[in-house]
Design a protein around this motif. Structure first.
Motif, short mmCIF file in Angstrom:
data_model
loop_
_atom_site.label_atom_id
_atom_site.label_comp_id
_atom_site.label_asym_id
_atom_site.label_seq_id
_atom_site.Cartn_x
_atom_site.Cartn_y
_atom_site.Cartn_z
N VAL A 194 0.86 -1.18 0.00
CA VAL A 194 0.00 0.00 0.00
C VAL A 194 0.90 1.23 0.00
O VAL A 194 1.67 1.44 0.94
N ALA A 195 0.80 2.03 -1.06
CA ALA A 195 1.58 3.26 -1.16
C ALA A 195 0.69 4.44 -0.83
O ALA A 195 -0.38 4.60 -1.43
N VAL A 196 1.10 5.26 0.12
CA VAL A 196 0.29 6.39 0.56
C VAL A 196 0.80 7.69 -0.07
O VAL A 196 1.99 8.02 0.05
N PRO A 236 -4.37 -18.64 2.04
CA PRO A 236 -4.14 -19.08 3.42
C PRO A 236 -3.45 -18.05 4.30
O PRO A 236 -3.38 -18.21 5.52
N GLY A 237 -2.94 -16.98 3.72
CA GLY A 237 -2.25 -15.96 4.50
C GLY A 237 -1.99 -14.75 3.64
O GLY A 237 -2.30 -14.73 2.44
N ALA A 238 -1.42 -13.71 4.25
CA ALA A 238 -1.19 -12.47 3.51
C ALA A 238 0.06 -11.78 4.04
O ALA A 238 0.29 -11.74 5.25
N ASP A 239 0.85 -11.23 3.12
CA ASP A 239 1.97 -10.36 3.45
C ASP A 239 1.64 -8.96 2.94
O ASP A 239 1.35 -8.79 1.74
N VAL A 240 1.70 -7.97 3.81
CA VAL A 240 1.31 -6.61 3.48
C VAL A 240 2.41 -5.65 3.90
O VAL A 240 2.92 -5.74 5.03
N VAL A 241 2.76 -4.73 3.02
CA VAL A 241 3.70 -3.66 3.33
C VAL A 241 2.96 -2.33 3.14
O VAL A 241 2.31 -2.12 2.12
N VAL A 266 2.46 -7.84 8.61
CA VAL A 266 2.39 -6.47 8.14
C VAL A 266 3.72 -5.78 8.46
O VAL A 266 4.20 -5.83 9.60
N LEU A 267 4.29 -5.12 7.45
CA LEU A 267 5.50 -4.31 7.62
C LEU A 267 5.14 -2.85 7.36
O LEU A 267 4.61 -2.51 6.30
N GLY A 268 5.39 -2.00 8.35
CA GLY A 268 5.13 -0.58 8.19
C GLY A 268 6.41 0.18 7.90
O GLY A 268 7.33 0.20 8.73
#
Length: 306
Positions: A194-196, A236-241, A266-268
């Motif tokens: 996700v790019a803000v 089955p899962g999710a990786d989110v940055v 989740v990586l912030g």
């Protein structure tokens, strides 16, 4: 291309002539830009001087009379210094207004840490009922400002000198939650980034050739949890940055809440807590915080390999 702040001054000045209940409250910052508007509307363009608590109080007082105030200065003087007034004069009294900041996290490095506010969105997160817009282009800033003027709620518009090359559509809030949806810029299967706001161009360059979803967010509060869930799919899962132009990790709690029924990581990424005590240039601050193309690619790929 004009800056977001230039566009804000031009559009707010135009809207003053169209919206009789609109007012602009300043604390010296951008006063020169609003000089023509002040001459045309001296009762609705108010400069309180370098008194930020009064800035917020005056704006909230106008809102109590039925006006729609736009309150503007640098982010550090708009959110951090008068935070008690933001909490009480707008929130506790239940009135709406539009806070429009300039300066951001590292827009003016020569101003030093007094003129930087990487924690502004996280600080507003402690309050209820604020919509937070983070445009990535002057056209987006204009659209979000016009939308905010039409409402009666509490809105924070965070402007920056950093901007993406291309504007993207921003629309009115939709859905049961009232959240403005994240838009899908690139589709993939290996994770979601996700790019803000102004982070999008660097994120797209950093993820070039990678099998990833890239979402774009100009409205971060309310957080589009439904859009994030759709993007990660039913696997089955999710990786989110999440890549934000302010304090790293500001939106990780919101993402974790959105994905609570799904195994996930989740990586912030964003501005670090450590103060950088050399002025430098904006590009050097981006690199120091790992928000340039090289830094983002290394951190995103390292996380996804983990």
């Amino acid at each position: 291309m004009d800056t977001m702040r230039d566009r804000f001054i031009a559009i707010a000045s135009q809207l003053l002539a169209e919206e009789p209940r609109l007012a602009v409250v300043l604390a010296d910052i951008s006063a020169d830009g609003f000089a023509p508007a002040w001459r045309a509307h001296p009762d609705r363009v108010i400069n309180v001087g370098i008194r930020e608590q009064l800035l917020i109080g005056a704006g909230a007082g106008m809102a109590l009379t039925g006006m729609r105030p736009i309150v503007h200065t640098f982010a550090s003087f708009l959110v951090e210094r008068p935070f008690e007034q933001v909490k009480l004069d707008f929130g506790h009294q239940g009135v709406g207004g539009i806070l429009v900041s300039a300066g951001g996290s590292y827009d003016w490095p020569a101003g030093g840490f007094t003129h930087m506010a990487p924690g502004d969105v996280a600080l507003l997160d402690t309050l209820d009922g604020w919509t937070v817009h983070v445009p990535g282009h002057p056209d987006e800033a204009e659209a979000l400002l016009r939308e905010a003027v039409d409402g009666d709620d509490r809105v924070y518009v965070r402007l920056s000198l950093q901007a993406n090359r291309q504007a993207r559509p921003v629309g009115r809030s939709t859905g049961a939650t009232g959240a403005t949806g994240f838009s899908v810029v690139r589709e993939g299967r290996g994770g979601t980034v996700v790019a803000v706001g102004p982070m999008l161009d660097n994120v797209l360059a950093a993820t070039e050739g990678l099998d990833l979803n890239v979402l774009y967010a100009t409205t971060v509060r309310p957080f589009d949890g439904a859009g994030l869930r759709r993007a990660v799919g039913a696997g089955p899962g999710a990786d989110v940055v999440i890549v934000e132009p302010y304090l790293a990790g500001t939106s990780t709690a919101a993402a974790n809440e959105a994905l609570m029924e799904l195994p996930h990581r989740v990586l912030g990424l964003g501005v670090g807590r450590a103060e950088l005590r050399r002025y430098g240039q904006m590009e050097e601050h981006l690199a120091a915080h790992g928000l340039d193309t090289r830094g983002l690619r290394e951190r995103i790929t390292g996380f996804l390999r983990g």
